[in-house]
Design a protein around this motif. Structure first.
Motif, PDB file in Angstrom:
ATOM      1  N   ASP A 102      30.592  34.607 -14.273  1.00  0.00           N
ATOM      2  CA  ASP A 102      29.528  35.459 -14.552  1.00  0.00           C
ATOM      3  C   ASP A 102      28.889  35.211 -15.847  1.00  0.00           C
ATOM      4  O   ASP A 102      27.611  34.802 -16.099  1.00  0.00           O
ATOM      5  CB  ASP A 102      29.778  36.958 -14.203  1.00  0.00           C
ATOM      6  CG  ASP A 102      28.500  37.782 -14.186  1.00  0.00           C
ATOM      7  OD1 ASP A 102      28.102  38.031 -13.031  1.00  0.00           O
ATOM      8  OD2 ASP A 102      27.928  38.143 -15.427  1.00  0.00           O
ATOM      9  N   THR A 103      29.649  35.291 -16.833  1.00  0.00           N
ATOM     10  CA  THR A 103      29.311  35.090 -18.256  1.00  0.00           C
ATOM     11  C   THR A 103      28.726  33.598 -18.386  1.00  0.00           C
ATOM     12  O   THR A 103      27.755  33.271 -19.248  1.00  0.00           O
ATOM     13  CB  THR A 103      30.202  35.759 -19.225  1.00  0.00           C
ATOM     14  OG1 THR A 103      31.377  34.851 -19.085  1.00  0.00           O
ATOM     15  CG2 THR A 103      30.393  37.023 -19.341  1.00  0.00           C
ATOM     16  N   ASN A 104      29.559  32.627 -18.129  1.00  0.00           N
ATOM     17  CA  ASN A 104      29.204  31.322 -18.067  1.00  0.00           C
ATOM     18  C   ASN A 104      27.948  31.210 -17.446  1.00  0.00           C
ATOM     19  O   ASN A 104      27.012  30.247 -17.845  1.00  0.00           O
ATOM     20  CB  ASN A 104      30.231  30.535 -17.501  1.00  0.00           C
ATOM     21  CG  ASN A 104      31.478  30.435 -18.538  1.00  0.00           C
ATOM     22  OD1 ASN A 104      31.365  30.773 -19.703  1.00  0.00           O
ATOM     23  ND2 ASN A 104      32.647  29.643 -18.068  1.00  0.00           N
ATOM     24  N   GLY A 136      33.374  28.379 -22.998  1.00  0.00           N
ATOM     25  CA  GLY A 136      32.086  28.707 -21.859  1.00  0.00           C
ATOM     26  C   GLY A 136      31.635  27.227 -21.706  1.00  0.00           C
ATOM     27  O   GLY A 136      31.069  26.520 -20.493  1.00  0.00           O
ATOM     28  N   ILE A 137      30.996  26.763 -22.810  1.00  0.00           N
ATOM     29  CA  ILE A 137      30.243  25.423 -22.692  1.00  0.00           C
ATOM     30  C   ILE A 137      31.092  24.359 -22.295  1.00  0.00           C
ATOM     31  O   ILE A 137      30.788  23.439 -21.509  1.00  0.00           O
ATOM     32  CB  ILE A 137      29.745  25.061 -24.379  1.00  0.00           C
ATOM     33  CG1 ILE A 137      28.717  25.646 -24.651  1.00  0.00           C
ATOM     34  CG2 ILE A 137      29.476  23.603 -24.542  1.00  0.00           C
ATOM     35  CD1 ILE A 137      27.127  25.422 -23.963  1.00  0.00           C
ATOM     36  N   VAL A 150      25.827  21.345 -18.013  1.00  0.00           N
ATOM     37  CA  VAL A 150      25.252  21.204 -19.354  1.00  0.00           C
ATOM     38  C   VAL A 150      25.520  19.860 -20.029  1.00  0.00           C
ATOM     39  O   VAL A 150      26.841  19.256 -19.846  1.00  0.00           O
ATOM     40  CB  VAL A 150      26.016  22.450 -20.227  1.00  0.00           C
ATOM     41  CG1 VAL A 150      26.103  22.200 -21.481  1.00  0.00           C
ATOM     42  CG2 VAL A 150      25.102  23.819 -19.865  1.00  0.00           C
ATOM     43  N   GLU A 151      24.677  19.455 -20.983  1.00  0.00           N
ATOM     44  CA  GLU A 151      24.994  18.277 -21.458  1.00  0.00           C
ATOM     45  C   GLU A 151      24.778  18.426 -23.164  1.00  0.00           C
ATOM     46  O   GLU A 151      23.750  19.199 -23.462  1.00  0.00           O
ATOM     47  CB  GLU A 151      24.233  17.086 -21.015  1.00  0.00           C
ATOM     48  CG  GLU A 151      22.574  17.391 -21.302  1.00  0.00           C
ATOM     49  CD  GLU A 151      21.920  16.296 -20.182  1.00  0.00           C
ATOM     50  OE1 GLU A 151      22.698  15.756 -19.476  1.00  0.00           O
ATOM     51  OE2 GLU A 151      20.739  16.382 -20.328  1.00  0.00           O
ATOM     52  N   ARG A 152      25.566  17.454 -23.914  1.00  0.00           N
ATOM     53  CA  ARG A 152      25.353  17.485 -25.233  1.00  0.00           C
ATOM     54  C   ARG A 152      24.493  16.709 -25.656  1.00  0.00           C
ATOM     55  O   ARG A 152      24.258  15.570 -25.264  1.00  0.00           O
ATOM     56  CB  ARG A 152      26.728  17.275 -25.896  1.00  0.00           C
ATOM     57  CG  ARG A 152      26.619  17.647 -27.536  1.00  0.00           C
ATOM     58  CD  ARG A 152      28.240  17.540 -28.012  1.00  0.00           C
ATOM     59  NE  ARG A 152      28.006  17.518 -29.479  1.00  0.00           N
ATOM     60  CZ  ARG A 152      28.954  17.208 -30.320  1.00  0.00           C
ATOM     61  NH1 ARG A 152      30.063  16.953 -29.716  1.00  0.00           N
ATOM     62  NH2 ARG A 152      28.745  17.093 -31.759  1.00  0.00           N
ATOM     63  N   VAL A 153      23.673  16.916 -26.933  1.00  0.00           N
ATOM     64  CA  VAL A 153      22.472  16.057 -27.276  1.00  0.00           C
ATOM     65  C   VAL A 153      22.508  16.051 -28.569  1.00  0.00           C
ATOM     66  O   VAL A 153      23.053  16.906 -29.278  1.00  0.00           O
ATOM     67  CB  VAL A 153      21.032  16.659 -26.761  1.00  0.00           C
ATOM     68  CG1 VAL A 153      20.820  16.783 -25.243  1.00  0.00           C
ATOM     69  CG2 VAL A 153      20.862  18.310 -27.232  1.00  0.00           C
ATOM     70  N   SER A 167      20.765  22.601 -20.834  1.00  0.00           N
ATOM     71  CA  SER A 167      21.032  22.563 -19.406  1.00  0.00           C
ATOM     72  C   SER A 167      20.472  21.393 -18.768  1.00  0.00           C
ATOM     73  O   SER A 167      19.782  20.748 -18.949  1.00  0.00           O
ATOM     74  CB  SER A 167      20.333  23.812 -18.757  1.00  0.00           C
ATOM     75  OG  SER A 167      19.083  23.631 -18.832  1.00  0.00           O
ATOM     76  N   ASN A 168      21.462  20.758 -17.894  1.00  0.00           N
ATOM     77  CA  ASN A 168      20.972  19.777 -16.957  1.00  0.00           C
ATOM     78  C   ASN A 168      20.148  20.556 -16.037  1.00  0.00           C
ATOM     79  O   ASN A 168      20.719  21.109 -15.144  1.00  0.00           O
ATOM     80  CB  ASN A 168      22.617  19.063 -16.366  1.00  0.00           C
ATOM     81  CG  ASN A 168      22.099  18.224 -15.104  1.00  0.00           C
ATOM     82  OD1 ASN A 168      20.890  18.112 -15.084  1.00  0.00           O
ATOM     83  ND2 ASN A 168      22.912  17.511 -14.643  1.00  0.00           N
ATOM     84  N   ASP A 169      18.963  20.094 -15.980  1.00  0.00           N
ATOM     85  CA  ASP A 169      17.862  20.669 -14.999  1.00  0.00           C
ATOM     86  C   ASP A 169      17.992  20.196 -13.711  1.00  0.00           C
ATOM     87  O   ASP A 169      17.179  20.766 -12.885  1.00  0.00           O
ATOM     88  CB  ASP A 169      16.422  20.818 -15.662  1.00  0.00           C
ATOM     89  CG  ASP A 169      16.659  21.697 -17.187  1.00  0.00           C
ATOM     90  OD1 ASP A 169      17.728  22.494 -17.361  1.00  0.00           O
ATOM     91  OD2 ASP A 169      15.594  21.666 -17.645  1.00  0.00           O
ATOM     92  N   ASP A 170      18.547  19.122 -13.358  1.00  0.00           N
ATOM     93  CA  ASP A 170      18.659  18.614 -12.124  1.00  0.00           C
ATOM     94  C   ASP A 170      19.588  19.329 -11.271  1.00  0.00           C
ATOM     95  O   ASP A 170      20.761  19.100 -11.057  1.00  0.00           O
ATOM     96  CB  ASP A 170      19.180  17.240 -12.068  1.00  0.00           C
ATOM     97  CG  ASP A 170      18.669  16.495 -10.811  1.00  0.00           C
ATOM     98  OD1 ASP A 170      18.766  17.305  -9.762  1.00  0.00           O
ATOM     99  OD2 ASP A 170      18.698  15.432 -10.608  1.00  0.00           O
TER     100      ASP A 170
END
Lengths: 180, 180
Positions: free
Chosen positions: B34-36, B69-70, B79-82, B94-97
């Motif tokens: 849930d929290t993630n 969580g990340i 999720v991706e690191r930038v 967030s990975n929006d696809d």
DNA sequence: TTGAGCGTAAAGTATATACTGTACATACAT
DNA sequence: ATGTATGTACAGTATATACTTTACGCTCAA
């Protein structure tokens, strides 16, 4: 002193147990807890319908746990109650049609999730649109437009997901990918 | 005294939160807590990549929780690191696809389960066949034959399930059911 | 080389979940 | 009608999970 045949029986039980443990562990994906998975596996290999006491004995757990476990498995359509005249105790047996029972579990869980998400998305969309009417600050308007895009994207995704679920629900999946 | 625009902003945040809470709740099906899920939702609506401190602030939780969580969301490909030059802190978005990320989550989880089950089933089958050779007691032989049937049925089911998974893995599902 | 800022490992704590034992309500046999 | 067997509600306990706090190692700026 155990006979040759008894020895085979023991090793057979051991082998069954190992298989049952594995599938029980992986049943978490169906929303079935580990012990309920073992319960299901035990009934799967039982040659006769089982009573709560049978299960309690077989798994070495309290009858109460069997009662609640069976209820969960029944709700999921993985187990059914059967009647035999003259038998007072409730009798249960596993539903052995995995294609039917497991896809129905899948469909129910995902359908509910998708419905909830869609409702929430539509509600958010309505709100966002109202805010957009009221907003004057250019930055806020920009934020709102982006947020609306996200919601619309989500709604499209849920529509697609619904279609996927429908394929399973209707049984079309079995035409696309025939069971062996 | 809050301005009109601030008031809209507050109601907007509230509406977003409600949506995020709902999808987070239903993300359990993807194996995301849930929290993630809330963490993911927060990043989804963020207009900029977020640091761990940003998230900690936004969710009112410890930075450590954000860190773990990340990691989970990264493992799931959600999720991706930038990188931004000149910025010391780790940045995530967030990975929006959703079609890509969520189906990959689905595939990974189910593929692993299916593999485990198949291995266990094949092992059991081998064992059962050895026992069948050794067995002499007619009743035991009968039991063994029934058990073998169950295992073979299971193996067929897993083959079918693998095909289903493959449809998602290869992207064929998007030809069958096109995204909107 | 040193110091400040950052992410995370490890241990401890709180909360949720699973399980058990007891006690009760219901149904059936006599 | 009465006693016995059966399933389950309820409360309590144990176990697993989620979360926080503290402490540490690493990286980069000066």
């Amino acid at each position: 002193m155990e006979t040759e045949q008894q020895h085979i029986q023991n090793r057979l039980d051991e082998a069954k147990n190992q298989f049952i443990s594995t599938i029980a562990q992986n049943m978490g994906l169906y929303g079935v807890s580990d012990t309920n998975g073992r319960l299901y596996g035990t009934m799967l290999f039982a040659d006769r319908p089982m009573t709560l006491d049978d299960m309690s004995e077989a798994l070495g757990m309290s009858k109460m746990s069997m009662s609640t476990g069976i209820r969960a498995l029944m709700d999921a359509g993985m187990v059914e109650r059967v009647w035999e005249k003259g038998v007072r105790k409730d009798l249960y047996q596993s539903n052995d049609d995995w294609y039917q029972s497991f896809t129905s579990v899948f469909v129910n869980r995902w359908r509910e999730a998708s419905d909830n998400n869609q409702k929430a998305a539509r509600r958010a969309k309505e709100d966002f649109e109202v805010f957009l009417e009221e907003a004057e600050d250019p930055y806020l308007i920009d934020v709102l437009q982006h947020d609306l895009e996200k919601i619309n994207y989500a709604l499209n995704y849920y529509e697609w997901l619904d279609e996927v679920i429908r394929i399973f629900e209707s049984g079309e999946i079995f035409a696309m990918i025939p069971p062996k």
